[in-house]
Write an enzyme that holds these catalytic residues in place. Structure first.
Site, mmCIF file in Angstrom:
data_model
loop_
_atom_site.group_PDB
_atom_site.id
_atom_site.type_symbol
_atom_site.label_atom_id
_atom_site.label_comp_id
_atom_site.label_asym_id
_atom_site.label_seq_id
_atom_site.Cartn_x
_atom_site.Cartn_y
_atom_site.Cartn_z
ATOM 1 N N GLY A 46 0.846 -1.200 0.000
ATOM 2 C CA GLY A 46 0.000 0.000 0.000
ATOM 3 C C GLY A 46 0.870 1.233 0.000
ATOM 4 N N GLN A 51 2.871 9.743 2.282
ATOM 5 C CA GLN A 51 4.213 9.183 2.117
ATOM 6 C C GLN A 51 4.950 9.746 0.912
ATOM 7 O OE1 GLN A 51 2.524 4.993 2.539
ATOM 8 N NE2 GLN A 51 4.553 4.706 3.414
ATOM 9 N N CYS A 91 6.577 -0.871 6.870
ATOM 10 C CA CYS A 91 6.162 0.374 6.210
ATOM 11 C C CYS A 91 7.280 0.864 5.297
ATOM 12 C CB CYS A 91 5.854 1.436 7.269
ATOM 13 S SG CYS A 91 5.290 3.003 6.588
ATOM 14 N N LEU A 92 6.901 1.291 4.109
ATOM 15 C CA LEU A 92 7.897 1.801 3.159
ATOM 16 C C LEU A 92 8.597 3.047 3.709
ATOM 17 C CD1 LEU A 92 5.878 1.386 -0.163
ATOM 18 C CD2 LEU A 92 7.831 0.005 0.588
ATOM 19 N N HIS A 133 -3.644 0.804 8.466
ATOM 20 C CA HIS A 133 -2.288 1.368 8.396
ATOM 21 C C HIS A 133 -2.265 2.603 7.484
ATOM 22 C CE1 HIS A 133 2.259 0.628 7.888
ATOM 23 N NE2 HIS A 133 1.981 1.437 6.884
ATOM 24 N N GLU A 134 -2.941 2.517 6.333
ATOM 25 C CA GLU A 134 -2.937 3.637 5.374
ATOM 26 C C GLU A 134 -3.743 4.833 5.902
ATOM 27 O OE1 GLU A 134 -0.751 3.275 3.345
ATOM 28 O OE2 GLU A 134 -0.624 1.112 3.149
ATOM 29 N N HIS A 137 -1.681 6.781 8.205
ATOM 30 C CA HIS A 137 -0.762 7.696 7.489
ATOM 31 C C HIS A 137 -1.464 9.014 7.179
ATOM 32 C CE1 HIS A 137 2.970 5.579 6.692
ATOM 33 N NE2 HIS A 137 2.352 4.540 6.148
HETATM 34 O O1 GNR Z 1 4.289 -2.892 2.210
HETATM 35 C C1 GNR Z 1 3.674 -2.823 3.277
HETATM 36 N N1 GNR Z 1 3.429 -3.945 3.986
HETATM 37 C C2 GNR Z 1 2.621 -3.996 5.108
HETATM 38 C C3 GNR Z 1 2.667 -5.142 5.896
HETATM 39 C C4 GNR Z 1 1.867 -5.251 7.019
HETATM 40 C C5 GNR Z 1 1.017 -4.221 7.341
HETATM 41 C C6 GNR Z 1 0.965 -3.071 6.583
HETATM 42 C C7 GNR Z 1 1.761 -2.956 5.463
HETATM 43 S S1 GNR Z 1 1.669 -1.543 4.478
HETATM 44 C C8 GNR Z 1 3.260 -1.497 3.784
HETATM 45 C C9 GNR Z 1 3.372 -0.405 2.731
HETATM 46 C C10 GNR Z 1 3.227 0.936 3.405
HETATM 47 O O2 GNR Z 1 4.103 1.482 4.033
HETATM 48 N N2 GNR Z 1 2.053 1.506 3.343
HETATM 49 O O3 GNR Z 1 1.839 2.670 3.962
HETATM 50 NI NI NI Z 2 3.202 2.652 5.664
#
Ligand code: GNR
Ligand code: NI
Length: 169
Positions: A46, A51, A91-92, A133-134, A137
């Protein structure tokens, strides 16, 4: 299409709060397409607009192995949640860190799709985790905010050191 720069913790711009998208127009769709390209390039599941230093309230997601199940949610809202589970997240914007976070197991989300049409989705499992999670952000929140301040301080030091070393090269 373009690959955008992904901000990394502790960049303070990751704390920006996204603003609702008023109209899903060509410019928004351009951003969405660039975000998909950026997410696939970085092998992420995601990517939220925050980001890539945009304050638009939207994110993209694709948890399929074949990268053939793209989902774009604009102005997403969680309208109900149920259950609780602790699962590892990454998270990236916090590369190389994987830690468990407690999330709702089932959620119902309301949003606009890439065409600006309203949609509602019932999600569970990994898609439900990723959507929470998104949306975090978009509210300026990172998964490491759920960890102890000691753990977060260690992660900050590690990423600051990596950034310095990348700068020296
Ligand atoms: O790539 C991603 N993997 C992930 C794994 C477990 C829970 C959430 C994520 S999201 C993350 C990509 C990202 O940073 N999205 O904001
Ligand atoms: Ni993330």
């Amino acid at each position: 299409m373009a690959i955008l720069e992904i901000l990394r913790y502790p960049d303070s711009r990751l704390r920006n709060r996204a603003k609702p998208v008023e109209q899903v127009d060509t410019k928004i769709r351009q951003l969405v397409d660039d975000m998909f390209e950026t997410m696939y390039d970085a092998s992420g599941l995601g990517l939220a607009a925050t980001q890539v230093n945009s304050t638009k309230r939207l994110f993209v997601l694709d948890i399929s192995e074949q990268h053939d199940d793209p989902l774009c949610l604009i102005n997403p809202e969680i309208i109900s949640k149920e259950g609780e589970e602790r699962e590892d997240e990454g998270c990236l914007s916090v590369p190389g860190v994987y830690e468990p976070v407690k999330r709702a197991t089932h959620i119902r989300v309301r949003a606009l799709d890439r065409d600006g049409n309203p949609i509602e989705l019932d999600l569970e499992g990994l898609p439900a985790v990723c959507v929470q999670h998104e949306i975090d952000h978009l509210d300026g929140k990172l998964f490491i905010d759920y960890l102890s301040s000691l753990k977060r301080a260690r992660i900050r030091k590690k990423l600051e050191k990596e950034a310095r070393q990348a700068d020296d090269e």
